[in-house]
Write a protein that holds these residues in place. Structure first.
Motif, short mmCIF file in Angstrom:
data_model
loop_
_atom_site.label_atom_id
_atom_site.label_comp_id
_atom_site.label_asym_id
_atom_site.label_seq_id
_atom_site.Cartn_x
_atom_site.Cartn_y
_atom_site.Cartn_z
N MET A 22 0.82 -1.20 0.00
CA MET A 22 0.00 0.00 0.00
C MET A 22 0.86 1.26 0.00
SD MET A 22 -3.09 -0.97 -0.25
CE MET A 22 -3.95 0.54 0.13
N VAL A 23 1.96 1.26 0.78
CA VAL A 23 2.85 2.42 0.78
C VAL A 23 3.48 2.60 -0.60
CG1 VAL A 23 4.97 3.36 1.75
CG2 VAL A 23 3.32 2.26 3.25
N ALA A 24 3.94 1.49 -1.19
CA ALA A 24 4.56 1.58 -2.51
C ALA A 24 3.56 2.09 -3.55
CB ALA A 24 5.10 0.21 -2.92
N LEU A 25 2.33 1.59 -3.49
CA LEU A 25 1.30 2.06 -4.43
C LEU A 25 1.00 3.55 -4.21
CD1 LEU A 25 -1.21 -0.94 -4.45
CD2 LEU A 25 0.20 -0.14 -6.36
N GLY A 26 1.03 3.98 -2.94
CA GLY A 26 0.81 5.40 -2.66
C GLY A 26 1.88 6.27 -3.28
N ILE A 27 3.13 5.85 -3.19
CA ILE A 27 4.23 6.61 -3.78
C ILE A 27 4.10 6.64 -5.31
CG2 ILE A 27 6.73 6.60 -4.19
CD1 ILE A 27 7.06 5.65 -1.31
N ILE A 28 3.81 5.48 -5.90
CA ILE A 28 3.59 5.44 -7.34
C ILE A 28 2.43 6.36 -7.73
CG2 ILE A 28 2.89 3.96 -9.27
CD1 ILE A 28 4.35 1.67 -7.83
N GLY A 29 1.38 6.35 -6.92
CA GLY A 29 0.22 7.21 -7.18
C GLY A 29 0.57 8.68 -7.15
N GLU A 30 1.48 9.08 -6.24
CA GLU A 30 1.90 10.48 -6.18
C GLU A 30 2.55 10.90 -7.50
OE1 GLU A 30 1.55 12.86 -4.01
OE2 GLU A 30 0.64 11.77 -2.35
N TYR A 31 3.40 10.04 -8.04
CA TYR A 31 4.04 10.37 -9.31
C TYR A 31 3.04 10.35 -10.47
CZ TYR A 31 8.70 10.26 -7.26
OH TYR A 31 9.81 10.55 -6.51
N ILE A 32 2.14 9.38 -10.48
CA ILE A 32 1.13 9.33 -11.54
C ILE A 32 0.23 10.56 -11.49
CG2 ILE A 32 -0.91 8.09 -12.37
CD1 ILE A 32 0.46 5.50 -11.51
N GLY A 33 -0.13 10.99 -10.27
CA GLY A 33 -0.94 12.20 -10.14
C GLY A 33 -0.24 13.41 -10.71
N ARG A 34 1.06 13.51 -10.50
CA ARG A 34 1.80 14.64 -11.05
C ARG A 34 1.93 14.55 -12.57
NH1 ARG A 34 2.42 14.29 -6.03
NH2 ARG A 34 3.08 16.04 -4.74
N ILE A 35 2.05 13.34 -13.09
CA ILE A 35 2.03 13.17 -14.54
C ILE A 35 0.69 13.64 -15.10
CG2 ILE A 35 2.07 11.46 -16.41
CD1 ILE A 35 3.97 9.79 -14.65
N TYR A 36 -0.38 13.32 -14.40
CA TYR A 36 -1.72 13.73 -14.82
C TYR A 36 -1.83 15.25 -14.89
CZ TYR A 36 -6.80 14.50 -14.29
OH TYR A 36 -8.09 14.93 -14.44
N TYR A 37 -1.31 15.93 -13.84
CA TYR A 37 -1.36 17.39 -13.85
C TYR A 37 -0.52 17.97 -14.99
CZ TYR A 37 -3.77 17.56 -9.36
OH TYR A 37 -4.70 17.43 -8.37
N GLU A 38 0.62 17.35 -15.26
CA GLU A 38 1.51 17.87 -16.29
C GLU A 38 0.89 17.72 -17.69
OE1 GLU A 38 4.33 19.54 -15.94
OE2 GLU A 38 4.25 19.40 -13.76
#
Length: 322
Positions: free
Chosen positions: A289-305
């Motif tokens: 779950m922690v690893a998925l959360g970290i991956i999600g943070e990066y994916i979210g920033r890709i989405y904003y970009e």
């Protein structure tokens, strides 16, 4: 023909200083700030104060307009809503006209009295002059402790470290600002950007005074969000770390599996498994779950970009009449 000292020539050449001041519900502080800056810089340099009104809901805009009516050298950039300090600072950098740009807070915890010394370092050739806080006794112990921990963690993870105890208060040469304006990141962390662009950098130090007026609008949650934005916008190390964590856990899992297999094969004794199986499942589930959360943070920033929305929207620009 007499040689001219380049430093003396720089001192004699006219230049303009732009102070970038993001404000959010700071109606109580703007007049004292403008009066203090005017007193400090009178006779030192031609200057302008670029207030960036980041969606204030109090009388901040009216107070600044009143000061403009008095003939103070002010410009007011009104954003359409609250976009956050990082976006407001980017707006100020884009609208500043000066040869020297200095972002600072309106609460006078960034002392204007330090600006003449920063200008001297700039005249001597520095492109960036960082203002480092050597005494933060006016901050709470929790804030001092968390800030120290954050700088250590950030600089351990980041590809381009940032100087500890240096906030947004610094002098930037026009050349540096032009380089910063070329960066189109939507997830903005200006301290990391200032470090990334390079250029000759020097440092001055000061003791951080108490806030002059009002109260800070920074909650612990907003500070936590800014901290995460800084780390994830400046480094991919958290993803790499979880590769190492996953590899280490896999080694332990294989070792434990070998132990269980050999124990049953050699002794013929069953290994009690309910408790150990439950513990392993919970540990690996939590790590996943922690690893998925970290991956999600990066994916979210890709989405904003990839959406390519503007970093901020300007509602109006107002300027004092000469």
């Amino acid at each position: 023909m007499q040689d001219i000292d380049p430093i003396e020539q720089a001192e004699a050449a006219p230049f303009v200083v732009s102070l970038i001041v993001p404000v959010f519900n700071e109606a109580e502080a703007v007049r004292r700030f403008v009066d203090t800056v005017t007193q400090v810089l009178a006779g030192v340099a031609t200057f302008e104060v670029v207030f960036v009104n980041d969606g204030s809901r109090d009388a901040t805009e009216r107070k600044i307009e009143a000061l403009m009516a008095e003939g103070k050298p002010l410009r007011l950039i009104n954003l359409s809503r609250n976009f956050g300090k990082e976006a407001a600072l980017a707006a100020g950098l884009a609208h500043a006209r000066g040869d020297v740009i200095i972002p600072m807070d309106v609460d006078l915890q960034d002392p204007p009295e330090l600006i003449p010394e920063m200008l001297e370092r700039w005249r001597a050739g520095a492109k960036i002059v960082n203002a480092r806080r050597i005494d933060r006794s006016q901050d709470t112990w929790a804030k001092r402790l968390s800030a120290a921990a954050y700088y250590r963690i950030f600089n351990w993870l980041a590809e381009n470290p940032i100087p500890s105890n240096v906030g947004d208060f610094r002098l930037l040469d026009r050349e540096v600002v032009q380089a910063v304006l070329q960066i189109g990141d939507r997830s903005r962390f200006n301290k990391g950007i200032f470090s990334w662009v390079g250029f000759e950098t020097v440092e001055v130090t000061y003791e951080r005074p108490a806030r002059a007026d009002g109260a800070s609008s920074w909650s612990w949650w907003r500070l936590w969000t800014l901290a995460l934005d800084g780390i994830f916008a400046s480094s991919t190390a958290p993803l790499r770390i979880w590769s190492y964590v996953g590899g280490t856990m896999a080694v332990f899992a294989f070792a434990y599996s070998a132990y269980v297999f050999l124990s049953v094969l050699i002794t013929g004794r069953d290994v009690p498994g309910y408790a150990s199986t439950l513990i392993v499942i919970l540990i690996f589930g939590g790590l996943n779950m922690v690893a998925l959360g970290i991956i999600g943070e990066y994916i979210g920033r890709i989405y904003y970009e990839v959406r390519k929305r503007p970093l901020y929207i300007v509602r109006s620009v107002k300027e004092s009449e000469d």
